[in-house]
Design a protein around this motif. Sequence first.
Motif, mmCIF file in Angstrom:
data_model
loop_
_atom_site.group_PDB
_atom_site.id
_atom_site.type_symbol
_atom_site.label_atom_id
_atom_site.label_comp_id
_atom_site.label_asym_id
_atom_site.label_seq_id
_atom_site.Cartn_x
_atom_site.Cartn_y
_atom_site.Cartn_z
ATOM 1 N N SER A 41 1.009 -1.332 0.253
ATOM 2 C CA SER A 41 -0.200 -0.300 0.122
ATOM 3 C C SER A 41 0.909 1.284 0.128
ATOM 4 C CB SER A 41 -0.960 -0.075 0.826
ATOM 5 O OG SER A 41 -0.345 -0.033 2.730
ATOM 6 N N PHE A 42 2.135 1.268 0.370
ATOM 7 C CA PHE A 42 3.139 2.561 0.602
ATOM 8 C C PHE A 42 3.679 2.427 -1.402
ATOM 9 C CE2 PHE A 42 7.375 3.414 0.605
ATOM 10 C CZ PHE A 42 7.114 4.580 0.762
ATOM 11 N N VAL A 43 3.636 1.614 -1.677
ATOM 12 C CA VAL A 43 3.935 1.755 -2.354
ATOM 13 C C VAL A 43 3.387 1.999 -3.428
ATOM 14 C CG1 VAL A 43 5.159 0.038 -4.524
ATOM 15 C CG2 VAL A 43 5.946 -0.329 -2.495
ATOM 16 N N ARG A 44 1.700 1.992 -3.516
ATOM 17 C CA ARG A 44 1.013 1.988 -4.782
ATOM 18 C C ARG A 44 0.443 3.633 -4.230
ATOM 19 N NH1 ARG A 44 -4.762 0.644 -2.898
ATOM 20 N NH2 ARG A 44 -5.282 2.356 -1.846
ATOM 21 N N GLY A 45 1.036 3.563 -2.959
ATOM 22 C CA GLY A 45 0.715 5.481 -2.682
ATOM 23 C C GLY A 45 -0.728 6.240 -2.781
ATOM 24 N N ARG A 46 -0.988 7.870 -2.846
ATOM 25 C CA ARG A 46 -1.556 8.592 -2.776
ATOM 26 C C ARG A 46 -1.353 9.557 -4.118
ATOM 27 N NH1 ARG A 46 1.206 12.239 1.778
ATOM 28 N NH2 ARG A 46 2.239 13.352 0.518
ATOM 29 N N THR A 47 -2.596 9.656 -4.390
ATOM 30 C CA THR A 47 -3.547 10.703 -5.486
ATOM 31 C C THR A 47 -3.046 11.927 -5.301
ATOM 32 O OG1 THR A 47 -4.432 9.110 -6.670
ATOM 33 C CG2 THR A 47 -4.690 11.259 -7.341
ATOM 34 N N ILE A 48 -2.076 12.654 -6.016
ATOM 35 C CA ILE A 48 -2.203 14.219 -5.678
ATOM 36 C C ILE A 48 -2.845 14.862 -6.542
ATOM 37 C CG2 ILE A 48 -0.803 16.095 -4.689
ATOM 38 C CD1 ILE A 48 1.233 14.052 -3.725
ATOM 39 N N VAL A 49 -3.671 15.581 -6.497
ATOM 40 C CA VAL A 49 -4.369 16.873 -7.511
ATOM 41 C C VAL A 49 -3.711 17.762 -7.045
ATOM 42 C CG1 VAL A 49 -6.200 17.667 -8.716
ATOM 43 C CG2 VAL A 49 -6.729 14.692 -7.731
ATOM 44 N N VAL A 50 -2.969 19.074 -8.019
ATOM 45 C CA VAL A 50 -2.916 20.181 -7.622
ATOM 46 C C VAL A 50 -3.906 20.978 -8.310
ATOM 47 C CG1 VAL A 50 -0.809 22.125 -7.358
ATOM 48 C CG2 VAL A 50 -0.347 19.804 -6.721
ATOM 49 N N LEU A 51 -4.513 22.261 -7.935
ATOM 50 C CA LEU A 51 -5.012 22.849 -8.706
ATOM 51 C C LEU A 51 -4.884 24.339 -8.511
ATOM 52 C CD1 LEU A 51 -8.562 22.510 -6.800
ATOM 53 C CD2 LEU A 51 -7.673 21.135 -9.253
ATOM 54 N N LYS A 52 -4.282 24.262 -9.535
ATOM 55 C CA LYS A 52 -3.299 26.660 -9.618
ATOM 56 C C LYS A 52 -4.381 27.075 -10.271
ATOM 57 C CE LYS A 52 1.572 24.987 -9.897
ATOM 58 N NZ LYS A 52 2.506 24.735 -10.747
ATOM 59 N N ALA A 53 -5.096 28.011 -9.594
ATOM 60 C CA ALA A 53 -6.053 28.977 -9.176
ATOM 61 C C ALA A 53 -5.306 30.666 -9.595
ATOM 62 C CB ALA A 53 -6.867 28.336 -8.589
ATOM 63 N N LEU A 54 -5.958 31.763 -9.931
ATOM 64 C CA LEU A 54 -5.868 32.862 -9.210
ATOM 65 C C LEU A 54 -5.626 33.328 -7.915
ATOM 66 C CD1 LEU A 54 -8.038 34.474 -12.040
ATOM 67 C CD2 LEU A 54 -6.102 33.841 -12.063
ATOM 68 N N PRO A 55 -6.378 32.706 -6.765
ATOM 69 C CA PRO A 55 -6.403 33.539 -5.958
ATOM 70 C C PRO A 55 -5.302 32.198 -4.369
ATOM 71 C CG PRO A 55 -8.511 32.364 -5.776
ATOM 72 C CD PRO A 55 -7.623 31.749 -7.411
ATOM 73 N N GLY A 56 -4.794 31.093 -5.266
ATOM 74 C CA GLY A 56 -3.414 30.585 -4.950
ATOM 75 C C GLY A 56 -3.696 29.333 -5.115
ATOM 76 N N THR A 57 -3.241 28.355 -4.386
ATOM 77 C CA THR A 57 -2.870 27.092 -5.084
ATOM 78 C C THR A 57 -3.452 26.133 -4.238
ATOM 79 O OG1 THR A 57 -0.697 27.536 -6.452
ATOM 80 C CG2 THR A 57 -0.856 25.139 -5.512
ATOM 81 N N ARG A 58 -4.524 25.132 -4.302
ATOM 82 C CA ARG A 58 -4.782 24.173 -3.429
ATOM 83 C C ARG A 58 -4.311 23.099 -3.791
ATOM 84 N NH1 ARG A 58 -5.490 28.579 -2.433
ATOM 85 N NH2 ARG A 58 -8.165 29.570 -1.100
#
Lengths: 202, 149
Positions: free
Chosen positions: B103-120
């Motif tokens: 499960s450590f190798v399978r990992g997590r998904t990260i979705v980076v939203l770069k928006a006008l007010p900032g990054t989430r």
Amino acid sequence: MVEVDCPHCRAAQFADVDGPRLCSACGSSFEVYGFRAAARRGAAPEGSVVRAGCAEHPGNLSVGSCERCGSFVCSLCATPIEARILCPRCFERLHEAGQLRTTRRESLNWGRLVMVLGLFAWFPFYGCGFGLAAVAIGLYGLRQMRKAPPSKARRVAVITGMTLGIAGALVWIVVLSFMFYSSVQARKGLPAPSPAAAQPAR
Amino acid sequence: MKADMRRGHILGRYEWRLESDHVECLDRRGYREIFDRVFYDEIETVLVFRQADPGLFLRGLLRAAVGGAALLTLRAAFSAWKPVGLIEAGYFGLCLLVLAFLSFVRGRTIVVLKALPGTREIVFNARRRVGRAFVARLLTAIRFAQARA
């Protein structure tokens, strides 16, 4: 054409098509999707009198001012976060300095985590695994904490947890080795070593 | 209201909901709720990638410890203590450790939203299929909102 940084090696990448792609520097895979942000919300209607314009978008009505720098912000720029309104520049500055709790990338408290692991290292039999995990995760955490703003308390907690982990792991390695040695001796039919056997017969 | 995606953390959980004009994040830490949101029409770039997660390894390690300890307790309760009990519990724990590593190798998904007010960031360790469905819904919502604006 969208310019993004590779999430793994931070090398600049240029993507002209949406979808999966490979980093040209490190070869890792990621997906990029570009959009055209429509800066229209909060725009002033045609022909209206604008009394105070936004510092970033002069055509937009301001709805307030940044609570950090005082510049006027429109509803598009106003970033409500942690019970205050910030402008985008102040938001980015505080975000990069790690002073916003809600956007801090380091969501994990490495100090607390490694301390818990270090204490679990004294758990019977499996403590050995916890101790080794405390050391491994502690090293990883120290490396991650270099990127975040320095926190002396967390660093001390990580090092304390790693020390506890090493001590616990060593104790259980010795205990398990002794138990294994005793069981092997018992299977061979030999008596386990005892202090009484070492005394000279009278 | 049901969340579209959630992820547990040591004190509570994060929840992400796809609303009509924004995606909102709710961080539930015990009785506290920290709220944040990003409007679809302010998003410029979406970056999706997977990353190994030491937290998943830790969770598997905890499961291995609890499972092994339970087996040892059963062994101690129903028969006299023998060294072979350690070996059985060791094998059991080892299997759980291997699962933790996977499960450590399978990992997590990260979705980076770069928006006008900032990054989430939206971070979750759901299955690949569930994660893809969530990202597809998010992209559709952004396209629809920006076409309408």
